[in-house]
Write a protein that holds these residues in place. Structure first.
Motif, PDB file in Angstrom:
ATOM      1  N   ASN A  48       1.147  -1.406   0.130  1.00 12.59           N
ATOM      2  CA  ASN A  48       0.396  -0.227   0.156  1.00 12.59           C
ATOM      3  C   ASN A  48       0.912   1.543   0.173  1.00 12.59           C
ATOM      4  N   ILE A  49       1.092   1.991  -1.387  1.00 12.40           N
ATOM      5  CA  ILE A  49       1.454   2.295  -1.472  1.00 12.40           C
ATOM      6  C   ILE A  49       1.960   3.943  -0.642  1.00 12.40           C
ATOM      7  N   GLU A  50       0.159   4.033  -1.164  1.00  9.87           N
ATOM      8  CA  GLU A  50       0.024   5.757  -0.079  1.00  9.87           C
ATOM      9  C   GLU A  50       0.051   5.718   1.137  1.00  9.87           C
ATOM     10  N   LYS A  51       0.066   4.904   1.505  1.00 10.30           N
ATOM     11  CA  LYS A  51       0.294   4.436   3.452  1.00 10.30           C
ATOM     12  C   LYS A  51       1.990   4.110   3.897  1.00 10.30           C
ATOM     13  N   LEU A  52       2.189   3.835   3.158  1.00 16.89           N
ATOM     14  CA  LEU A  52       4.344   4.301   3.247  1.00 16.89           C
ATOM     15  C   LEU A  52       3.961   5.217   3.327  1.00 16.89           C
ATOM     16  N   HIS A  53       3.854   6.208   2.282  1.00 19.06           N
ATOM     17  CA  HIS A  53       3.704   8.166   1.982  1.00 19.06           C
ATOM     18  C   HIS A  53       3.487   8.585   2.872  1.00 19.06           C
ATOM     19  N   SER A  54       2.529   7.629   3.096  1.00 20.52           N
ATOM     20  CA  SER A  54       2.208   8.794   4.711  1.00 20.52           C
ATOM     21  C   SER A  54       3.035   8.856   5.869  1.00 20.52           C
ATOM     22  N   ILE A  55       3.331   7.797   6.690  1.00 21.70           N
ATOM     23  CA  ILE A  55       3.794   7.372   7.311  1.00 21.70           C
ATOM     24  C   ILE A  55       5.566   8.262   6.388  1.00 21.70           C
ATOM     25  N   ALA A  56       6.165   7.972   5.888  1.00 15.79           N
ATOM     26  CA  ALA A  56       7.445   8.776   5.844  1.00 15.79           C
ATOM     27  C   ALA A  56       7.126  10.259   6.043  1.00 15.79           C
ATOM     28  N   GLU A  57       6.264  10.730   5.530  1.00 10.41           N
ATOM     29  CA  GLU A  57       5.837  12.572   5.646  1.00 10.41           C
ATOM     30  C   GLU A  57       6.183  12.818   6.388  1.00 10.41           C
ATOM     31  N   LYS A  58       5.384  12.036   8.202  1.00 12.78           N
ATOM     32  CA  LYS A  58       5.505  12.297   9.184  1.00 12.78           C
ATOM     33  C   LYS A  58       6.873  11.861   9.786  1.00 12.78           C
ATOM     34  N   VAL A  59       7.177  11.296   9.190  1.00 14.27           N
ATOM     35  CA  VAL A  59       8.715  10.980   9.618  1.00 14.27           C
ATOM     36  C   VAL A  59       9.972  12.407   8.503  1.00 14.27           C
ATOM     37  N   ARG A  60       9.357  12.748   8.223  1.00 17.96           N
ATOM     38  CA  ARG A  60      10.140  13.887   7.161  1.00 17.96           C
ATOM     39  C   ARG A  60      10.001  15.009   8.030  1.00 17.96           C
ATOM     40  N   THR A  61       8.339  15.147   8.932  1.00 12.89           N
ATOM     41  CA  THR A  61       8.332  16.384   9.630  1.00 12.89           C
ATOM     42  C   THR A  61       8.973  16.884  10.773  1.00 12.89           C
ATOM     43  N   ILE A  62       9.959  15.267  11.475  1.00 18.71           N
ATOM     44  CA  ILE A  62      10.675  15.505  12.449  1.00 18.71           C
ATOM     45  C   ILE A  62      12.063  15.702  11.831  1.00 18.71           C
ATOM     46  N   ARG A  63      12.234  15.343  10.752  1.00 20.53           N
ATOM     47  CA  ARG A  63      12.879  15.764   9.940  1.00 20.53           C
ATOM     48  C   ARG A  63      13.779  17.449  10.154  1.00 20.53           C
ATOM     49  N   LYS A  64      12.218  18.294  10.029  1.00 19.09           N
ATOM     50  CA  LYS A  64      12.034  19.199   9.519  1.00 19.09           C
ATOM     51  C   LYS A  64      12.281  20.405  10.799  1.00 19.09           C
ATOM     52  N   TYR A  65      11.679  19.218  12.031  1.00 18.18           N
ATOM     53  CA  TYR A  65      11.471  19.879  13.332  1.00 18.18           C
ATOM     54  C   TYR A  65      13.204  20.701  14.222  1.00 18.18           C
ATOM     55  N   ARG A  66      14.121  19.389  13.509  1.00 17.30           N
ATOM     56  CA  ARG A  66      15.754  19.328  13.267  1.00 17.30           C
ATOM     57  C   ARG A  66      16.248  19.865  12.360  1.00 17.30           C
ATOM     58  N   SER A  67      16.105  20.609  11.892  1.00 13.60           N
ATOM     59  CA  SER A  67      17.038  20.564  10.745  1.00 13.60           C
ATOM     60  C   SER A  67      17.416  22.109  10.843  1.00 13.60           C
TER      61      SER A  67
END
Length: 499
Positions: free
Chosen positions: A436-455
């Motif tokens: 389910n690519i859509e599910k994986l993308h949604s999870i990865a998007e949430k992880v990328r917000t963590i990257r942003k917080y620590r950028s």
């Protein structure tokens, strides 16, 4: 497909498609890492197509960038990568167009210190005292570094009579390994340990709640509650286990918080929580929520952050309920509201949330006389804070405030895990046998917000005077009461009636 056909001309190794990042961040949901890494090797060996080899390098480089810091804990994945690395380096001289990527690959492989066999572990590895189990000023003042499963730690394991042994163990050790170390310390003979006197490992909370741990369980150290402890006992003595006496002694006189300015406490909270947040590998968030599907992975740093969040909540309640004088207690209430305000200003939403939740602890919120003495300005401010932390409409107010902030940000971590859990339970990972690519993308998007917080780095100006070091030590090793029944007892002693 990307490996077999190569990347389109419009996509270069410097502008990786989001899809690739999605797959690398979430591949372990549907395939073990060592199997996932077996796909690039055949694609490198098949033919002389340059785009295909460039695609292999792009995938491998992105994987190493994402997993560095934790890859050395995965022996099988490390071996696959090392084999692929040797395969690529053998052909390096044939592809001058890929010289920059191959050089970067070499540098990354050197950086991650791939672990292939036990013999390659660095000698004289530092042994760490586990969070909260030792209250050493010198260690608590040091900058926090990430825990890894192979780290060796010191930890106390208690007996039914509250004596204890200090064992040296890997952080990822199984319950059986821990019991073996305890047995060795106690000098049990093999004959004794195979009879009915064989030891079991039990986690005992300050409330008296007991949980027997199974021999195959791993990474149990960081899952303990704030004032929970490990006990080794026989099955016959299990029922007789009682928690250790409260570590906090109620004594006359003001505690450290009464002597320190609100701004200093808030800034030290933010600085410490930033260190803890930086220690969490972004993949720990995925592993924490999805480990049930794939077997437990290491999430020690995330679990310690969650433990700290709970600790701050109980610290607020503990300090207020140990303050016997009404006037000082009201002043302390005001100080905590100010601390929450400064933490919010620092964009430390974890501390902000924890302080507000602590003030809303039922044992604190029932103190009518204390709250009545809080100045109106601070009552209004606290109401605003309650609205901000209100979970109504999926924490809408908090999310709106968060989107307006720019890094660095320390988010309220439990809400990130709640969001990931919702994504997990709301849709299947596999649909008709396909990912389910859509599910994986949604999870990865949430992880990328963590990257942003620590950028961006956190920059707080704090002195290094003796008084500031004392405040730093205080903030980093709170002594708290996490037994809600005991907190209520203290509350009713202060104000017997809530009329």
């Amino acid at each position: 497909v990307l490996l077999q056909q190569g990347f389109p001309a419009s996509v270069t190794p410097m502008s990786l498609p989001v899809l690739l990042d999605d797959i690398i961040l979430t591949h372990s949901l549907f395939q073990p890492t060592d199997r996932f890494l077996q796909h690039p090797a055949p694609c490198w060996e098949e033919g002389e197509v340059l785009p295909r080899k460039q695609a292999v390098l792009t995938v491998l480089l992105h994987f190493l960038e994402t997993f560095k810091g934790i890859l050395q804990e995965d022996e099988s994945a490390g071996k696959v990568i090392k084999d692929l690395y040797l395969l690529i380096m053998k052909d390096a001289s044939l592809y001058h167009e890929l010289e920059d990527e191959i050089l970067k690959l070499h540098q990354l492989v050197e950086t991650v210190e791939l672990k292939v066999t036990e013999e390659t572990q660095p000698p004289n590895k530092q042994v760490k005292p586990l969070f909260r189990h030792f209250r050493r000023i010198d260690s608590c003042l040091q900058t926090r570094v990430a825990f890894r499963g192979s780290d060796e730690i010191f930890c106390r394991v208690y007996m039914p009579d509250h004596s204890y042994v200090t064992i040296r163990s890997r952080l990822s050790a199984s319950v059986q390994d821990i019991l073996s170390s305890v047995t060795e310390k106690l000098q049990y003979s093999e004959e004794q340990s195979t009879r009915e006197e064989a030891l079991i490992l039990v986690a005992v909370a300050s409330s008296g709640e007991k949980a027997m741990l199974q021999p195959s369980e791993e990474c149990v150290f960081t899952t303990l509650g704030i004032n929970s402890h490990l006990f080794a006992c026989t099955k016959e003595t299990f029922e007789s286990l009682v928690p250790l006496p409260e570590e906090i002694q109620v004594s006359p006189g003001d505690t450290e918080i009464h002597r320190v300015e609100s701004e200093d406490i808030a800034n030290h909270l933010t600085a410490f929580h930033w260190e803890l947040f930086r220690c969490i590998h972004e993949l720990e968030f995925v592993d924490y929520v999805f480990h049930g599907e794939r077997g437990r992975r290491e999430t020690a740093n995330l679990e310690l952050m969650l433990q700290r969040c709970s600790e701050v909540q109980h610290w607020v309640a503990t300090e207020i309920l140990l303050c016997e004088t009404l006037g000082k207690r009201a002043h302390l209430l005001k100080k905590f509201v100010k601390i929450a305000a400064i933490c919010k200003q620092n964009q430390d939403m974890l501390s902000f949330y924890a302080v507000v939740i602590g003030l809303n602890n039922a044992a604190v919120s029932r103190l009518r006389l204390t709250w009545e003495k809080l100045p109106g300005k601070f009552k209004n401010l606290f109401r605003k804070f309650e609205n901000l932390t209100d979970p109504c409409r999926n924490h809408k107010t908090y999310r709106e405030v968060l989107t307006k902030m720019k890094p660095p940000i320390i988010p309220f971590v439990p809400l990130i895990l709640k969001d990931l859990t919702f994504l997990h339970e709301g849709s299947k990972t596999l649909l008709d046998g396909l990912v389910n690519i859509e599910k994986l993308h949604s999870i990865a998007e949430k992880v990328r917000t963590i990257r942003k917080y620590r950028s961006r780095p956190l920059c707080l100006e704090m002195e290094s005077s003796p008084s500031q070091l004392q405040t730093k030590a205080y903030v980093r090793q709170f002594q708290v009461i996490d037994n809600q029944n005991l907190l209520f007892e203290l509350s009713y002693k202060l104000e017997p009636s809530s009329q």
